[in-house]
Design a protein around this motif. Structure first.
Motif, mmCIF file in Angstrom:
data_model
loop_
_atom_site.group_PDB
_atom_site.id
_atom_site.type_symbol
_atom_site.label_atom_id
_atom_site.label_comp_id
_atom_site.label_asym_id
_atom_site.label_seq_id
_atom_site.Cartn_x
_atom_site.Cartn_y
_atom_site.Cartn_z
ATOM 1 N N GLY A 127 3.915 5.983 2.944
ATOM 2 C CA GLY A 127 2.712 6.401 2.235
ATOM 3 C C GLY A 127 2.884 6.308 0.740
ATOM 4 O O GLY A 127 3.776 5.606 0.245
ATOM 5 N N ARG A 128 2.043 7.009 0.029
ATOM 6 C CA ARG A 128 2.091 7.052 -1.433
ATOM 7 C C ARG A 128 2.173 8.500 -1.915
ATOM 8 O O ARG A 128 1.332 8.961 -2.683
ATOM 9 C CB ARG A 128 0.859 6.358 -2.019
ATOM 10 C CG ARG A 128 0.717 4.889 -1.666
ATOM 11 C CD ARG A 128 -0.444 4.232 -2.401
ATOM 12 N NE ARG A 128 -0.230 4.217 -3.845
ATOM 13 C CZ ARG A 128 0.477 3.315 -4.489
ATOM 14 N NH1 ARG A 128 1.067 2.316 -3.832
ATOM 15 N NH2 ARG A 128 0.599 3.359 -5.806
ATOM 16 N N PRO A 129 3.185 9.232 -1.455
ATOM 17 C CA PRO A 129 3.284 10.642 -1.842
ATOM 18 C C PRO A 129 3.666 10.792 -3.307
ATOM 19 O O PRO A 129 4.457 10.026 -3.834
ATOM 20 C CB PRO A 129 4.392 11.167 -0.928
ATOM 21 C CG PRO A 129 5.265 9.980 -0.688
ATOM 22 C CD PRO A 129 4.330 8.807 -0.616
ATOM 23 N N ILE A 130 3.055 11.774 -3.949
ATOM 24 C CA ILE A 130 3.533 12.138 -5.269
ATOM 25 C C ILE A 130 4.831 12.925 -5.088
ATOM 26 O O ILE A 130 5.179 13.329 -3.981
ATOM 27 C CB ILE A 130 2.482 12.963 -6.041
ATOM 28 C CG1 ILE A 130 2.122 14.242 -5.269
ATOM 29 C CG2 ILE A 130 1.241 12.129 -6.305
ATOM 30 C CD1 ILE A 130 1.159 15.157 -6.016
ATOM 31 N N ALA A 142 14.739 12.839 4.632
ATOM 32 C CA ALA A 142 15.081 11.973 3.501
ATOM 33 C C ALA A 142 13.920 11.044 3.191
ATOM 34 O O ALA A 142 13.072 10.792 4.055
ATOM 35 C CB ALA A 142 16.323 11.144 3.822
ATOM 36 N N ALA A 143 13.910 10.546 1.963
ATOM 37 C CA ALA A 143 12.882 9.587 1.562
ATOM 38 C C ALA A 143 13.465 8.649 0.519
ATOM 39 O O ALA A 143 14.449 8.983 -0.160
ATOM 40 C CB ALA A 143 11.647 10.297 1.020
ATOM 41 N N ILE A 144 12.831 7.501 0.405
ATOM 42 C CA ILE A 144 13.245 6.520 -0.587
ATOM 43 C C ILE A 144 12.010 5.873 -1.184
ATOM 44 O O ILE A 144 11.055 5.569 -0.464
ATOM 45 C CB ILE A 144 14.192 5.466 0.036
ATOM 46 C CG1 ILE A 144 14.766 4.548 -1.038
ATOM 47 C CG2 ILE A 144 13.512 4.680 1.144
ATOM 48 C CD1 ILE A 144 15.949 3.710 -0.542
ATOM 49 N N ARG A 145 12.022 5.710 -2.483
ATOM 50 C CA ARG A 145 10.900 5.057 -3.151
ATOM 51 C C ARG A 145 10.926 3.563 -2.853
ATOM 52 O O ARG A 145 11.969 2.929 -2.928
ATOM 53 C CB ARG A 145 10.958 5.295 -4.658
ATOM 54 C CG ARG A 145 10.525 6.682 -5.080
ATOM 55 C CD ARG A 145 9.066 6.927 -4.788
ATOM 56 N NE ARG A 145 8.611 8.216 -5.306
ATOM 57 C CZ ARG A 145 7.458 8.772 -5.019
ATOM 58 N NH1 ARG A 145 6.624 8.174 -4.183
ATOM 59 N NH2 ARG A 145 7.113 9.919 -5.553
ATOM 60 N N TRP A 146 9.762 3.036 -2.537
ATOM 61 C CA TRP A 146 9.651 1.643 -2.102
ATOM 62 C C TRP A 146 9.189 0.725 -3.215
ATOM 63 O O TRP A 146 9.386 -0.476 -3.180
ATOM 64 C CB TRP A 146 8.649 1.583 -0.945
ATOM 65 C CG TRP A 146 8.731 0.363 -0.109
ATOM 66 C CD1 TRP A 146 7.830 -0.661 -0.051
ATOM 67 C CD2 TRP A 146 9.765 0.028 0.830
ATOM 68 N NE1 TRP A 146 8.246 -1.620 0.855
ATOM 69 C CE2 TRP A 146 9.417 -1.217 1.410
ATOM 70 C CE3 TRP A 146 10.948 0.658 1.226
ATOM 71 C CZ2 TRP A 146 10.218 -1.835 2.364
ATOM 72 C CZ3 TRP A 146 11.733 0.033 2.183
ATOM 73 C CH2 TRP A 146 11.376 -1.191 2.731
ATOM 74 N N SER A 148 0.815 -1.211 0.000
ATOM 75 C CA SER A 148 0.000 0.000 0.000
ATOM 76 C C SER A 148 0.848 1.261 0.000
ATOM 77 O O SER A 148 0.312 2.360 0.002
ATOM 78 C CB SER A 148 -0.921 0.006 1.217
ATOM 79 O OG SER A 148 -0.163 0.041 2.404
ATOM 80 N N ILE A 149 2.173 1.111 0.003
ATOM 81 C CA ILE A 149 3.028 2.291 0.053
ATOM 82 C C ILE A 149 3.960 2.311 -1.148
ATOM 83 O O ILE A 149 4.247 1.269 -1.748
ATOM 84 C CB ILE A 149 3.857 2.341 1.360
ATOM 85 C CG1 ILE A 149 4.860 1.177 1.408
ATOM 86 C CG2 ILE A 149 2.943 2.345 2.560
ATOM 87 C CD1 ILE A 149 5.811 1.256 2.593
#
Length: 128
Positions: free
Chosen positions: A102-105, A49-53, A30-31
């Motif tokens: 989450g599913r941020p754009i 920071a963020a990383i695409r899952w 879901s993320i």
């Protein structure tokens, strides 16, 4: 929705390194991204920071200018875990650190509203 648990916080001296971990449970289908934020007393929650899952940008990383070159984010997909490596920590890095999913754009990757699941936070204190 996923549940997130952070670990690895504590007391560290200036100039040292620290690695935080965040393990997700539940359906991580879901993320599509996991992120790290922090919040110091009296301040707003700040993106780090963020990383695409998942998806076409799988593995892409994103950093706040304030930590670029000093912090790095990585993932262990098999263990549903994301890490935040913090190097050369400073007193200004003292805060509660939160993991988010989450599913941020793209335009909301660095925003609190871009994420739907949050961990309970782990305290990082930088002091000699």
């Amino acid at each position: 929705q996923v549940q997130l648990v952070e670990s690895g916080g504590g007391l560290v001296q200036p100039g040292e390194s620290l690695r935080l971990s965040c393990t997700a449970s539940g359906s991580d289908n879901s993320i599509n991204a996991m992120g790290w934020f922090r919040q110091a007393p009296g301040k707003e929650r700040e993106f780090l920071a963020a990383i695409r899952w998942s998806g076409g940008s799988y593995g892409n990383t994103y950093y706040a200018d304030s930590v670029k070159g000093r912090f790095s984010v990585s993932r262990d997909r098999a263990r549903s875990t994301v890490h935040l490596q913090m190097n050369s920590v400073q007193a200004a890095d003292t805060a509660v650190y939160y993991c988010a999913a989450g599913r941020p754009i793209l335009s909301s990757l660095s925003t609190v509203r871009g994420y739907t699941s949050w961990g309970q936070g782990t305290q990082v204190t930088v002091s000699s």
